[in-house]
Write a protein that holds these residues in place. Structure first.
Motif, PDB file in Angstrom:
ATOM      1  N   GLN A 127       0.820  -1.203   0.000  1.00 22.37           N
ATOM      2  CA  GLN A 127       0.000   0.000   0.000  1.00 22.37           C
ATOM      3  C   GLN A 127       0.857   1.257   0.000  1.00 22.37           C
ATOM      4  N   ALA A 128       1.948   1.244   0.768  1.00 23.76           N
ATOM      5  CA  ALA A 128       2.799   2.433   0.882  1.00 23.76           C
ATOM      6  C   ALA A 128       3.668   2.647  -0.351  1.00 23.76           C
ATOM      7  N   ARG A 129       3.945   1.577  -1.099  1.00 19.14           N
ATOM      8  CA  ARG A 129       4.885   1.659  -2.224  1.00 19.14           C
ATOM      9  C   ARG A 129       4.239   1.125  -3.502  1.00 19.14           C
ATOM     10  N   PRO A 130       3.539   1.961  -4.260  1.00 21.49           N
ATOM     11  CA  PRO A 130       2.931   1.496  -5.512  1.00 21.49           C
ATOM     12  C   PRO A 130       3.951   0.953  -6.505  1.00 21.49           C
ATOM     13  N   ASP A 131       5.207   1.360  -6.364  1.00 29.03           N
ATOM     14  CA  ASP A 131       6.250   0.876  -7.277  1.00 29.03           C
ATOM     15  C   ASP A 131       6.691  -0.545  -6.959  1.00 29.03           C
ATOM     16  N   VAL A 132       6.342  -1.046  -5.783  1.00 26.55           N
ATOM     17  CA  VAL A 132       6.773  -2.381  -5.362  1.00 26.55           C
ATOM     18  C   VAL A 132       5.829  -3.434  -5.934  1.00 26.55           C
ATOM     19  N   ILE A 133       6.384  -4.329  -6.730  1.00 27.06           N
ATOM     20  CA  ILE A 133       5.613  -5.453  -7.264  1.00 27.06           C
ATOM     21  C   ILE A 133       5.757  -6.671  -6.360  1.00 27.06           C
ATOM     22  N   ALA A 134       6.914  -6.823  -5.734  1.00 23.29           N
ATOM     23  CA  ALA A 134       7.160  -8.005  -4.895  1.00 23.29           C
ATOM     24  C   ALA A 134       7.934  -7.619  -3.648  1.00 23.29           C
ATOM     25  N   ALA A 135       7.685  -8.375  -2.584  1.00 21.49           N
ATOM     26  CA  ALA A 135       8.389  -8.168  -1.319  1.00 21.49           C
ATOM     27  C   ALA A 135       8.755  -9.527  -0.739  1.00 21.49           C
ATOM     28  N   ALA A 136       9.930  -9.612  -0.123  1.00 25.85           N
ATOM     29  CA  ALA A 136      10.431 -10.890   0.386  1.00 25.85           C
ATOM     30  C   ALA A 136      10.924 -10.739   1.818  1.00 25.85           C
ATOM     31  N   HIS A 137      10.648 -11.755   2.623  1.00 25.82           N
ATOM     32  CA  HIS A 137      11.111 -11.789   4.014  1.00 25.82           C
ATOM     33  C   HIS A 137      11.220 -13.236   4.471  1.00 25.82           C
ATOM     34  N   SER A 138      12.231 -13.532   5.230  1.00 25.45           N
ATOM     35  CA  SER A 138      12.311 -14.823   5.914  1.00 25.45           C
ATOM     36  C   SER A 138      13.200 -14.668   7.133  1.00 25.45           C
ATOM     37  N   HIS A 139      13.192 -15.675   7.982  1.00 26.03           N
ATOM     38  CA  HIS A 139      14.050 -15.678   9.158  1.00 26.03           C
ATOM     39  C   HIS A 139      15.358 -16.378   8.813  1.00 26.03           C
ATOM     40  N   SER A 140      16.062 -15.818   7.858  1.00 26.27           N
ATOM     41  CA  SER A 140      17.322 -16.392   7.398  1.00 26.27           C
ATOM     42  C   SER A 140      18.380 -16.267   8.491  1.00 26.27           C
ATOM     43  N   PRO A 141      19.311 -17.212   8.582  1.00 24.87           N
ATOM     44  CA  PRO A 141      20.221 -17.262   9.738  1.00 24.87           C
ATOM     45  C   PRO A 141      21.106 -16.038   9.916  1.00 24.87           C
ATOM     46  N   TYR A 142      21.729 -15.557   8.854  1.00 23.47           N
ATOM     47  CA  TYR A 142      22.642 -14.431   9.011  1.00 23.47           C
ATOM     48  C   TYR A 142      21.881 -13.103   9.075  1.00 23.47           C
ATOM     49  N   GLY A 143      20.742 -13.034   8.385  1.00 28.47           N
ATOM     50  CA  GLY A 143      19.937 -11.827   8.455  1.00 28.47           C
ATOM     51  C   GLY A 143      19.423 -11.573   9.853  1.00 28.47           C
ATOM     52  N   LYS A 144      18.910 -12.604  10.506  1.00 26.04           N
ATOM     53  CA  LYS A 144      18.380 -12.397  11.857  1.00 26.04           C
ATOM     54  C   LYS A 144      19.511 -12.176  12.854  1.00 26.04           C
ATOM     55  N   SER A 145      20.666 -12.812  12.641  1.00 28.01           N
ATOM     56  CA  SER A 145      21.813 -12.549  13.511  1.00 28.01           C
ATOM     57  C   SER A 145      22.266 -11.099  13.376  1.00 28.01           C
ATOM     58  N   PHE A 146      22.406 -10.643  12.141  1.00 28.02           N
ATOM     59  CA  PHE A 146      22.873  -9.279  11.902  1.00 28.02           C
ATOM     60  C   PHE A 146      21.864  -8.258  12.420  1.00 28.02           C
ATOM     61  N   SER A 147      20.580  -8.585  12.301  1.00 30.44           N
ATOM     62  CA  SER A 147      19.553  -7.627  12.720  1.00 30.44           C
ATOM     63  C   SER A 147      19.623  -7.332  14.207  1.00 30.44           C
ATOM     64  N   SER A 148      20.164  -8.250  14.997  1.00 34.60           N
ATOM     65  CA  SER A 148      20.249  -8.035  16.438  1.00 34.60           C
ATOM     66  C   SER A 148      21.271  -6.961  16.797  1.00 34.60           C
ATOM     67  N   LEU A 149      22.150  -6.603  15.862  1.00 41.10           N
ATOM     68  CA  LEU A 149      23.168  -5.581  16.131  1.00 41.10           C
ATOM     69  C   LEU A 149      22.593  -4.168  16.058  1.00 41.10           C
ATOM     70  N   GLY A 150      21.488  -4.007  15.321  1.00 42.92           N
ATOM     71  CA  GLY A 150      20.881  -2.688  15.202  1.00 42.92           C
ATOM     72  C   GLY A 150      21.711  -1.697  14.414  1.00 42.92           C
ATOM     73  N   ILE A 151      22.504  -2.185  13.460  1.00 36.57           N
ATOM     74  CA  ILE A 151      23.370  -1.316  12.657  1.00 36.57           C
ATOM     75  C   ILE A 151      23.088  -1.554  11.175  1.00 36.57           C
ATOM     76  N   PRO A 152      23.406  -0.563  10.324  1.00 35.17           N
ATOM     77  CA  PRO A 152      23.240  -0.777   8.884  1.00 35.17           C
ATOM     78  C   PRO A 152      24.366  -1.639   8.326  1.00 35.17           C
ATOM     79  N   LEU A 153      24.135  -2.155   7.149  1.00 35.73           N
ATOM     80  CA  LEU A 153      25.173  -2.899   6.430  1.00 35.73           C
ATOM     81  C   LEU A 153      26.266  -1.925   6.010  1.00 35.73           C
ATOM     82  N   ALA A 154      27.508  -2.280   6.260  1.00 39.23           N
ATOM     83  CA  ALA A 154      28.634  -1.433   5.873  1.00 39.23           C
ATOM     84  C   ALA A 154      29.079  -1.767   4.456  1.00 39.23           C
TER      85      ALA A 154
END
Length: 278
Positions: A127-154
């Motif tokens: 709804q917020a992004r009319p340009d978005v045709i597809a969106a993806a999410h999963s509880h992938s191992p490194y993504g969820k580990s990295f997310s716990s740091l609360g920092i952006p990707l360098a």
């Protein structure tokens, strides 16, 4: 063909042919996302790519119980999206398994349940992004580990530069199971105009103008998180200079680049898993 073997009608100077840069000419010869004559053809194409993308997620080990979802907007009814049914394996997803829901959460096509969290988050993003045709999410191992740091990707690697100044760290609802509409809107607002988000204490989200793009960005972001975690554990990583990172992001971070990078994965899954088209 070597440059010296090119027809004499072409003028080659400093990596240009008749005034056109070689890189531009090479890109122009590469395949592009298909264009369709009907909603039916485009709908089938998107559903096939969704089923294939889910199987690719399964192959990469992105499944975590019943968590994880990919959505693609319906071409005829843009306020509806197709999604994997709740509690079904990524690795065995078929076109006939997919469910169509509207932005109110009603199942319009299919008889399988839908993950409430998938509806809340993805509906808000679509709804917020009319340009978005597809969106993806999963509880992938490194993504969820990295997310716990609360920092952006360098910007540590060329691949990570794909997301340079084009991803966000979202702290709202971090770690909470999102069931409320307003909570989904907060996450969508945190994503902003970016191609990706790191949802703190949760995992990764990626979006795209095609299903192919959204899925490839997710895989690339997951691997970049893995690379940064390994580099941080080994020592003090050296960050790529701003001007070089920006240049790489402009070259490698386009919607077409995301779509094109997905094509080898698509070719593989079509060959090994032909039943995805059932």
């Amino acid at each position: 063909m070597e440059l010296g073997q090119m027809p004499s009608a072409l003028t080659v100077t400093d990596r240009h042919i008749d005034g056109v840069p070689l890189v531009a000419r090479e890109i122009a010869s590469l395949p592009k996302p298909p264009v369709f004559d009907s909603f039916e053809e485009e709908r089938l194409h998107r559903k096939q790519r969704l089923a294939g993308g889910l199987r690719i997620f399964g192959r990469f080990g992105f499944g975590e119980g019943v968590a994880g979802h990919i959505t693609v907007r319906d071409p005829e009814f843009p306020d509806h999206f197709w999604v994997n049914p709740f509690g079904r394996s990524f690795r065995h997803m078929r076109v006939s398994d997919l469910v169509l829901v509207n932005h109110s959460g009603d199942v319009v096509y299919g008889d399988q349940p839908v993950n409430r969290a998938a509806f809340v988050l993805h509906s808000a993003i679509h709804q917020a992004r009319p340009d978005v045709i597809a969106a993806a999410h999963s509880h992938s191992p490194y993504g969820k580990s990295f997310s716990s740091l609360g920092i952006p990707l360098a910007a540590l690697t060329q691949d990570a530069c794909t997301f340079y100044e084009d991803h966000a760290v979202v702290t709202e609802q971090g770690g909470a199971v999102v069931f409320e509409i307003e909570a989904g809107r907060q996450v969508a607002a945190g994503l902003g105009a970016n191609k990706a988000a790191i949802h703190q204490n949760h995992g990764l989200f990626t979006v795209g103008q095609t299903l192919d793009e959204a899925v490839f960005w997710f895989i690339s972001l997951e691997r970049s998180c893995q690379a940064q975690l390994a580099a941080m554990a080994a020592g003090t990583p050296q960050v790529i200079r701003h001007e070089w990172a920006s240049h790489t992001a402009r070259e490698n971070g386009t919607p077409w680049a995301g779509w094109f990078n997905f094509q080898p994965l698509w070719d593989e899954i079509c060959r090994t898993d032909p039943d995805l088209f059932d």
